[in-house]
Structure formats: C-alpha cells, structure tokens
Design an enzyme around this catalytic site. Structure first.
Site, PDB file in Angstrom:
ATOM      1  N   ASP A  22       0.829  -1.214   0.000  1.00 52.22           N
ATOM      2  CA  ASP A  22       0.000   0.000   0.000  1.00 52.22           C
ATOM      3  C   ASP A  22       0.862   1.262   0.000  1.00 52.22           C
ATOM      4  OD1 ASP A  22      -2.384   1.367  -0.035  1.00 52.22           O
ATOM      5  OD2 ASP A  22      -2.720   1.245   2.124  1.00 52.22           O
ATOM      6  N   ARG A  26       0.118   7.717  -2.581  1.00 52.04           N
ATOM      7  CA  ARG A  26       0.735   8.761  -1.740  1.00 52.04           C
ATOM      8  C   ARG A  26       2.194   8.992  -2.137  1.00 52.04           C
ATOM      9  NH1 ARG A  26      -1.285   5.938   3.546  1.00 52.04           N
ATOM     10  NH2 ARG A  26      -1.915   4.432   1.952  1.00 52.04           N
ATOM     11  N   ASN A  70     -11.169  -2.674  -5.254  1.00 51.31           N
ATOM     12  CA  ASN A  70     -10.434  -1.707  -6.088  1.00 51.31           C
ATOM     13  C   ASN A  70     -11.134  -1.400  -7.414  1.00 51.31           C
ATOM     14  OD1 ASN A  70      -7.169  -2.865  -4.973  1.00 51.31           O
ATOM     15  ND2 ASN A  70      -8.291  -1.055  -4.288  1.00 51.31           N
ATOM     16  N   SER A 197      -8.195  -4.711   5.038  1.00 55.39           N
ATOM     17  CA  SER A 197      -8.840  -4.399   3.743  1.00 55.39           C
ATOM     18  C   SER A 197      -9.213  -5.662   2.956  1.00 55.39           C
ATOM     19  CB  SER A 197      -7.944  -3.480   2.899  1.00 55.39           C
ATOM     20  OG  SER A 197      -7.692  -2.273   3.575  1.00 55.39           O
ATOM     21  N   GLU A 208       0.970 -13.247  12.517  1.00 58.72           N
ATOM     22  CA  GLU A 208       1.465 -12.034  13.181  1.00 58.72           C
ATOM     23  C   GLU A 208       1.193 -10.859  12.240  1.00 58.72           C
ATOM     24  OE1 GLU A 208       2.742 -12.014  16.300  1.00 58.72           O
ATOM     25  OE2 GLU A 208       2.205 -14.131  16.288  1.00 58.72           O
TER      26      GLU A 208
HETATM   27  C1  IPE Z   1      -5.596  -2.764  -0.268  1.00 59.57           C
HETATM   28  O1  IPE Z   1      -5.238  -1.434  -0.346  1.00 59.57           O
HETATM   29  C2  IPE Z   1      -5.539  -3.400  -1.626  1.00 59.57           C
HETATM   30  C3  IPE Z   1      -4.203  -3.565  -2.197  1.00 59.57           C
HETATM   31  C4  IPE Z   1      -3.067  -3.221  -1.659  1.00 59.57           C
HETATM   32  C5  IPE Z   1      -4.171  -4.215  -3.478  1.00 59.57           C
HETATM   33  P1  IPE Z   1      -6.313  -0.262  -0.525  1.00 59.57           P
HETATM   34  O2  IPE Z   1      -5.530   0.988  -0.614  1.00 59.57           O
HETATM   35  O3  IPE Z   1      -7.228  -0.570  -1.646  1.00 59.57           O
HETATM   36  O4  IPE Z   1      -7.136  -0.359   0.834  1.00 59.57           O
HETATM   37  P2  IPE Z   1      -7.964   0.749   1.617  1.00 59.57           P
HETATM   38  O5  IPE Z   1      -8.932   1.364   0.660  1.00 59.57           O
HETATM   39  O6  IPE Z   1      -6.976   1.752   2.125  1.00 59.57           O
HETATM   40  O7  IPE Z   1      -8.609   0.004   2.753  1.00 59.57           O
HETATM   41  C1  IPE Z   2      -1.593   0.317  -3.380  1.00 60.78           C
HETATM   42  O1  IPE Z   2      -1.426   1.688  -3.469  1.00 60.78           O
HETATM   43  C2  IPE Z   2      -1.848  -0.295  -4.709  1.00 60.78           C
HETATM   44  C3  IPE Z   2      -3.215  -0.781  -4.889  1.00 60.78           C
HETATM   45  C4  IPE Z   2      -4.229  -0.621  -4.098  1.00 60.78           C
HETATM   46  C5  IPE Z   2      -3.451  -1.530  -6.074  1.00 60.78           C
HETATM   47  P1  IPE Z   2      -2.659   2.688  -3.422  1.00 60.78           P
HETATM   48  O2  IPE Z   2      -3.068   3.018  -4.816  1.00 60.78           O
HETATM   49  O3  IPE Z   2      -3.731   2.191  -2.538  1.00 60.78           O
HETATM   50  O4  IPE Z   2      -1.954   3.954  -2.771  1.00 60.78           O
HETATM   51  P2  IPE Z   2      -2.530   4.932  -1.675  1.00 60.78           P
HETATM   52  O5  IPE Z   2      -3.061   4.100  -0.554  1.00 60.78           O
HETATM   53  O6  IPE Z   2      -3.611   5.714  -2.340  1.00 60.78           O
HETATM   54  O7  IPE Z   2      -1.365   5.770  -1.278  1.00 60.78           O
HETATM   55 MG    MG Z   3      -4.127   2.364  -0.573  1.00 64.87          MG
END
Ligand code: IPE
Ligand code: IPE
Ligand code: MG
Length: 255
Positions: A22, A26, A70, A197, A208
């Site tokens: 994740d 950002r 997603n 998530s 863990e």
């Molecule tokens: C979880 O991250 C899904 C993946 C890393 C593929 P998200 O960014 O989609 O989760 P939320 O929305 O912060 O819970």
């Molecule tokens: C994780 O990064 C990748 C996927 C969810 C596929 P994000 O796209 O969720 O990045 P943030 O959480 O918005 O920073």
């Molecule tokens: Mg994310």
C-alpha cells in the site's frame, strides 16, 4: 494444510510472508506525479522484494495486487492496475521461471479482461513445475469472496455426491485459493494504514501483523529485514501457553 503447533517461539524467520502493498498513490502525490507512476514504481519494489525474500529463508510470498473493492476506483486507474500485470509478467516471468519461482494468482478470474486471464494462465502454467519459492499474487481477490467460493465449492461437491457434510475447517481450507501453501506466518502492511482491507481473512487467524510506515514504492530488502526481526521477537502462542507463563502461574495462585 498442516495443523499448526500449539505454540512456537519463532527463533527461525517466517516461512510465509503476506504483504499488503500500500501507498503507491501517496508516493506519487508526494512527488507531484500521476498515480500511475506510483504503481509503476510499485512493480519495481515487488521485483526487489521477491528477489530478496529467499535470502531471509522465506519460502512463500503472497502479495495483494488488486482487491475486489479496487474496482470502485476511476476506470483509468483500474486500467493502469490491469496494465501492471502485463508489464510485470512481460518483464519478469523469464527470471522467475529460471530462478525456480512458482507463480500462483489468487482471486476470481471472472470480471478480468480476457488477455489478463490468458497472461495469468500462462504464468501459472510456465512455472507450475518450480518448487524453490512460491509467489502468490492476489489479484481481483477478496478474503470474503474467497471464503464464499470455498463454501460454494463444498455445496456443489455435496450436491454432486462427491462430498458429504458437515463442512469442517480443514475441508473449507482446502477450497480456498491459498490451499496447499504454507500457513501464513506474518501479514505486513506498508504505508502506515492498520487494517486488512479484506486480505486473507481466514488465513489471518493466527498470523502475526506487522505495520510499516514505508510507502510501497520505497520497499525492498531493508523492509523485509525489519519484518523478519520483528517476527523473531514475537511469542506465537496459538491460544496455548509458553513456558514462562506456566512457571509464573503457581506463584500467582499461592499469593
Ligand atoms: C488494499 O489497499 C488493496 C491492495 C493493496 C491491493 P487499498 O488501498 O485498496 O485499501 P484501503 O482502501 O486503504 O482500505
Ligand atoms: C496500493 O497503493 C496499490 C493498490 C491498491 C493496487 P494505493 O493506490 O492504494 O496507494 P494509496 O493508498 O492511495 O497511497
Ligand atoms: Mg491504498
């Protein structure tokens, strides 16, 4: 899946590490870049992490690439994320194949573009004979959907006379998309968020949890080293008791 021991002090590192990758968005925003750039850098981080994992004795890595939730992102971002499968497989499958990595994709195939399904099938078939390392990519994956699918499979098997009831934990576990992989020792989430998530809900029962503040595109060997160190300092009791607790109990009762 093998039964887990009543308790164990993990002097050894984790065998199976699962990662919620994740923070790509950002990472890009902090640099004034489009989110797609964050996702592209995220693929590089995935390659670094897969290459580093065996150095820590890790035998299986499961990564969350795209959740069933997603799909609610804007269509251009969904399309960018689908594109990552094409670029990852195109740029890394030969190396994975050569280095003995078996690739397995967890999650529902329905709803995915046909060319992505073909790429996934090809990656799984090409690496099916490998047994040095297992890379599981959760893509169009949701923990709840996976449990529902496992239950549904059992219902169908019962209706077809191939199984009998009642459903038990072992049977349900065998219907999950992670069936056959080692028990998940640790679930890691980057970016500072502290939630699952919808990742590996069933498998998380005694995993863990490690939360790290690094954004996924910056991840690599150092992040894994920190996970392994934290894991080794955990006391995995699985509901049982470790020796020091048992030794302290009579003293407490006497006092
Ligand atoms: C979880 O991250 C899904 C993946 C890393 C593929 P998200 O960014 O989609 O989760 P939320 O929305 O912060 O819970
Ligand atoms: C994780 O990064 C990748 C996927 C969810 C596929 P994000 O796209 O969720 O990045 P943030 O959480 O918005 O920073
Ligand atoms: Mg994310």
């Amino acid at each position: 899946m093998p039964a887990e021991p009543p308790h164990s002090a993990p002097t050894d590192g984790p065998r199976h590490v699962a990662v919620i990758m994740d923070g790509n968005g950002r990472w890009a925003a902090a640099r004034g870049l489009p989110r797609a750039m964050g996702h592209r850098e995220g693929v590089k981080a995935l390659k670094r992490t897969v290459q580093a994992a065996p150095r820590f004795g890790i035998r299986c890595l499961t990564v969350f690439g795209f959740s069933t939730e997603n799909w609610s992102r804007p269509p251009e971002e969904v399309s960018d994320l689908m594109g990552l499968v094409r670029s990852y497989v195109a740029s890394d499958l030969r190396r994975l194949e050569r280095e003995g990595v078996r690739v397995r994709v967890l999650g529902r195939r329905t709803g995915l573009p046909a060319d992505i399904v073909a790429i996934i099938d090809h990656a799984e078939a090409t690496t099916a004979h490998n047994d040095k390392f297992l890379l599981q990519v959760a893509f169009n994956y949701g923990g709840r959907a996976d449990i529902v699918d496992a239950a549904q499979r059992h219902i169908e098997a019962v209706l077809a006379g191939r199984a009998t009831g009642p459903l038990d934990e072992e049977t349900l576990g065998l219907g999950l998309s992670t069936a056959g992989s080692p028990p998940v020792d640790v679930i890691v989430r980057t970016s500072g968020e502290q939630r699952l998530s919808n990742f590996l809900l069933w498998e998380a029962a005694y995993a863990e949890l490690v939360y790290q503040n690094v954004l996924w595109p910056d991840y690599g060997e150092d992040g894994l080293a920190d996970v392994v160190e934290q894991y080794r300092n955990r006391d995995r009791r699985f509901g049982g008791r470790t020796a020091p607790v048992e030794a302290a109990a009579p003293a407490l009762a006497a006092g």
